[in-house]
Design a protein around this motif. Structure first.
Motif: not given
Length: 335
Positions: A249, A252, A270, A330
């Motif tokens: 969690n 990256d 994620r 992202h």
């Protein structure tokens, strides 16, 4: 207050794939008290979910001894799978039981609803599980997987990363190099992972890699850690399931083959890259309603692929393209 039981005894991935169905039941019965029983080593996956009130463990060895003094404790039970002892337990403790069609006509006659399973690979695994609540008129409440990391677990993960990853360590990338032994055809070669991490370090010199996994793939995870040296932290075989999830969690980007930890990452929403063998294509197992999942399928996906097709057919360059796109769309968190 209604009491509803859900039973799902399976591996990590299949346990998580049931979470949308449980969410659907909880949404349809917001005032119900929901108990979820799972495999003794996997039931912790459902702890802290906001729509599950009680969790516990069960298996086919223990089930025959359970429930004799709790008859009709539950108003309804949903049973995933085909283990007769689990079905008999549910029939003891619940007024109504919903399950897939069993081999036993005697058990089928006692079920409140008998649900027909689809043909092999005809549906996504999530949709297969949603058939159970649908049998009693319950619509889906989303198809995304569910997992809840607690604040205490997040604090532990951040402290652990501060201890083991030298600054700047960005991007922080998690790696899952292998599935479980009976699904070894899903494993991407470790030398492909090495070549991929070399490419990543050429573009992001401060990248740091967390190597996840179990004890079965020790040889491969050790090889990868030795290749990466100080640019990696080896966690394979050293963490609990929930510790692994709490670290995931915080990363990256995740890169992994089709296996339980990849399903955990799917539930965390994620950035992730998942590699799928042609015999188990992404259309059956990939994350649904995920905001940042990048899927890499085997070239023979949906082309009558057998387990003999090597995962090495997924080239390093294909995965590298997914990495560059993921980190571009992202950007990593500076550390």
């Amino acid at each position: 207050m209604q009491k509803i039981l859900y039973i799902n005894v399976s591996r990590i991935g299949d346990t998580l794939l049931v979470s949308p169905a449980v969410r659907a039941v909880a949404t349809a019965f917001p005032d119900a008290e929901i108990t979820l029983l799972g495999h003794p080593k996997r039931s912790e996956i459902f702890r802290h979910l906001p729509f599950v009130h009680h969790t516990g463990s069960i298996n086919k060895q223990r089930a025959p001894w359970m429930g004799w003094f709790d008859r009709n404790k539950y108003d309804m039970a949903f049973v995933c799978g085909y283990d007769t002892p689990l079905l008999k337990y549910a029939l003891r403790v619940s007024k109504k039981v919903v399950a897939f069609r069993q081999d036993s006509n005697d058990i089928n006659a006692k079920l409140f609803k008998v649900v027909e399973p689809p043909a092999f690979q005809a549906e996504h695994a999530v949709d297969i599980q949603l058939r159970l609540p649908a049998a009693v008129g319950i619509p889906p409440a989303g198809r995304a997987l569910a997992y809840q990391v607690t604040e205490a677990e997040s604090r532990w993960a951040r402290a652990e990363l501060a201890r083991t990853t030298p600054p700047p360590s960005s991007p922080l990338i998690g790696l899952q190099v292998a599935s479980f032994p009976t699904k070894a055809y899903r494993d991407w070669p470790v030398d492909h992972f090495m070549a991929l991490t070399d490419k990543i370090r050429s573009g992001w010199p401060d990248a740091h890699f967390l190597i996840f996994g179990g004890t079965e793939e020790t040889v491969r995870t050790n090889q990868l850690q030795q290749h990466l040296g100080n640019a990696s932290t080896l966690y394979a075989g050293r963490l609990t399931l929930r510790q692994t999830a709490s670290l995931m969690n915080e990363i990256d980007l995740y890169i992994g083959v089709d296996t339980g930890p990849t399903h955990i990452m799917s539930a965390l929403h994620r950035p992730m890259i998942a590699l799928y063998h042609g015999y188990s294509p992404s259309r059956c197992l990939a994350p649904l309603e995920h905001p940042c999942a990048y899927i890499v399928d085997h070239p023979l996906a949906d082309r009558d692929c057998s387990t003999e097709a090597p995962m090495s057919d997924i080239t390093v360059d294909r995965v590298w393209q997914a990495v560059t796109r993921a980190l571009s769309e992202h950007p990593p968190t500076p550390r």
